[in-house]
Design an enzyme around this catalytic site. Structure first.
Site, PDB file in Angstrom:
ATOM      1  N   ALA A 171       0.813  -1.220   0.000  1.00  0.00           N
ATOM      2  CA  ALA A 171       0.000   0.000   0.000  1.00  0.00           C
ATOM      3  C   ALA A 171       0.843   1.265   0.000  1.00  0.00           C
ATOM      4  O   ALA A 171       0.297   2.364  -0.087  1.00  0.00           O
ATOM      5  CB  ALA A 171      -0.935   0.008   1.209  1.00  0.00           C
ATOM      6  N   LYS A 172       2.165   1.130   0.085  1.00  0.00           N
ATOM      7  CA  LYS A 172       3.021   2.304   0.244  1.00  0.00           C
ATOM      8  C   LYS A 172       3.441   2.895  -1.098  1.00  0.00           C
ATOM      9  O   LYS A 172       3.270   2.299  -2.156  1.00  0.00           O
ATOM     10  CB  LYS A 172       4.254   1.942   1.077  1.00  0.00           C
ATOM     11  CG  LYS A 172       3.919   1.399   2.459  1.00  0.00           C
ATOM     12  CD  LYS A 172       3.051   2.334   3.263  1.00  0.00           C
ATOM     13  CE  LYS A 172       2.870   1.895   4.714  1.00  0.00           C
ATOM     14  NZ  LYS A 172       2.159   0.625   4.868  1.00  0.00           N
ATOM     15  N   ILE A 173       4.045   4.077  -1.034  1.00  0.00           N
ATOM     16  CA  ILE A 173       4.363   4.820  -2.250  1.00  0.00           C
ATOM     17  C   ILE A 173       5.451   4.114  -3.069  1.00  0.00           C
ATOM     18  O   ILE A 173       5.494   4.237  -4.297  1.00  0.00           O
ATOM     19  CB  ILE A 173       4.767   6.269  -1.893  1.00  0.00           C
ATOM     20  CG1 ILE A 173       4.703   7.155  -3.141  1.00  0.00           C
ATOM     21  CG2 ILE A 173       6.126   6.322  -1.223  1.00  0.00           C
ATOM     22  CD1 ILE A 173       4.758   8.646  -2.824  1.00  0.00           C
TER      23      ILE A 173
END
Length: 365
Positions: A171-173
């Site tokens: 879910a992270k950048i």
């Protein structure tokens, strides 16, 4: 407009598939060149002099607490509004979490922790906390920066000084199947971390034959497959951080025009916004539920995040004590636009404008 369809993480590209195949066929699946490359790149991205890769941000925080001298009974200050993974290491060590309230504007922790020996701060949703990045008077600071890779403070990356834990989860950048890292300006701490992630044996010695020197060590080594993907995707960090900033800026403009509450950032910060969090001006829980329903009917997905603050979790007592009214209010009375599989930074400009119009017609009415 299909904003609920999965858009994140982005699908592996042809070159990424070829790279992962190459790494798999190499049969060097841990302790290899891609782990070293991620560490080099994280030093370059953040400006920190030392980086140590881990298999997750959760294990990175756990190891960092050990390396900072946290033991059973150590009082550790932590914000009540964060993800449970922030305090997993605290619990496993047997330390004592002291939950603090958050600021009602930024949702980052307040400066009020008289009993704590270590402060575990959080850059919630990419917003840098207000505390010193290295320490506060008499206490070391460890920052859970899992959502703030790419955020800046006073023109410098938030990880330039101090000790920070980063996440590369899906879910992270910068998204991969798993992975994390610690960056720090403390060379001794970095050395301890390298030993702790490898069962606690001295660096460079055989884990099968050397004596363990750190009883808190574990097998926290990352896989080369994940590290190869992280190294490749760090090249897109600037693009996605800029996109997140631009989209969030436009959505904030619409939310401000409607007189709604939304998360703010310190004046000198430029967050790589991980979420767009908002709610009624008074954070009324009933009105928030109505907004959630109305937006869903109009085709705009939202999600809750941190619905139950940590000081109310059964594992941590569940009594809501000490009191954290701002954390409780934000948990009950706010929403986040989009979903973790379709964050606003993945919406195109037309979709963003459509969402702004829907906000104005559904909430404004």
């Amino acid at each position: 407009m299909r904003l609920a369809e999965r858009r994140w993480p982005t699908a592996p590209t042809g070159p990424e598939v070829a790279l992962l195949t190459e790494v798999a066929l190499s049969r060097v699946w841990t302790d290899g060149p891609w782990t070293a490359e991620v560490e080099r790149l994280m030093e370059k991205v953040t400006g920190a002099p030392h980086a140590v890769a881990f298999n997750s941000c959760t294990s990175a925080l756990h190891a960092a607490l050990h390396a900072m001298g946290c033991v059973r009974g150590t009082p550790v200050a932590v914000p009540a509004l964060t993800f449970a993974g922030t305090v997993t290491g605290v619990s496993h060590i047997g330390a004592r979490p002291i939950f603090t309230d958050v600021r009602p504007d930024t949702l980052t922790m307040v400066d009020d922790f008289p009993e704590a020996d270590i402060v575990l701060a959080v850059d919630l949703h990419g917003v840098p906390h207000h505390l010193g990045r290295e320490s506060v008077p008499g206490r070391a600071v460890l920052t859970d920066a899992c959502q703030s890779l790419g955020s800046t403070l006073a023109g410098r990356h938030v990880g330039a000084t101090g000790t920070h834990a980063w996440s590369f989860s899906s879910a992270k950048i910068v998204a991969a199947p798993d992975g994390g890292a610690i960056t720090t300006d403390d060379a001794d701490l970095a050395g301890k971390l390298r030993e702790l992630r490898d069962y606690g044996v001295p660096a460079g010695e055989s884990r099968s034959n050397a004596g363990v020197v750190w009883p808190g060590g574990h097998n926290w080594r990352p896989t080369e497959l994940s590290m190869a993907m992280v190294a490749h995707r760090l090249g897109g960090l600037d693009h996605w951080a800029a996109r997140a900033g631009a989209v969030t800026g436009r959505l904030h403009e619409a939310l401000d025009g409607l007189g709604l509450w939304r998360q703010h950032a310190p004046d000198t910060a430029e967050p790589a916004w991980h979420k767009v969090r908002f709610g009624p001006a008074d954070l009324d829980e009933r009105r928030t539920a109505e907004m959630e329903r109305d937006l869903a009917e109009a085709g705009v997905p939202t999600h809750r995040w941190g619905r139950l603050p940590l000081h109310r979790h059964p594992a941590f007592g569940g009594l809501g004590w000490p009191k954290a009214p701002a954390a409780d209010a934000a948990a009950a009375g706010t929403l986040c636009l989009g979903t973790e599989a379709s964050p606003p930074m993945t919406w195109n400009d037309d979709e963003v404008e459509t969402v702004c119009r829907i906000l104005e017609t559904t909430i404004g009415s």
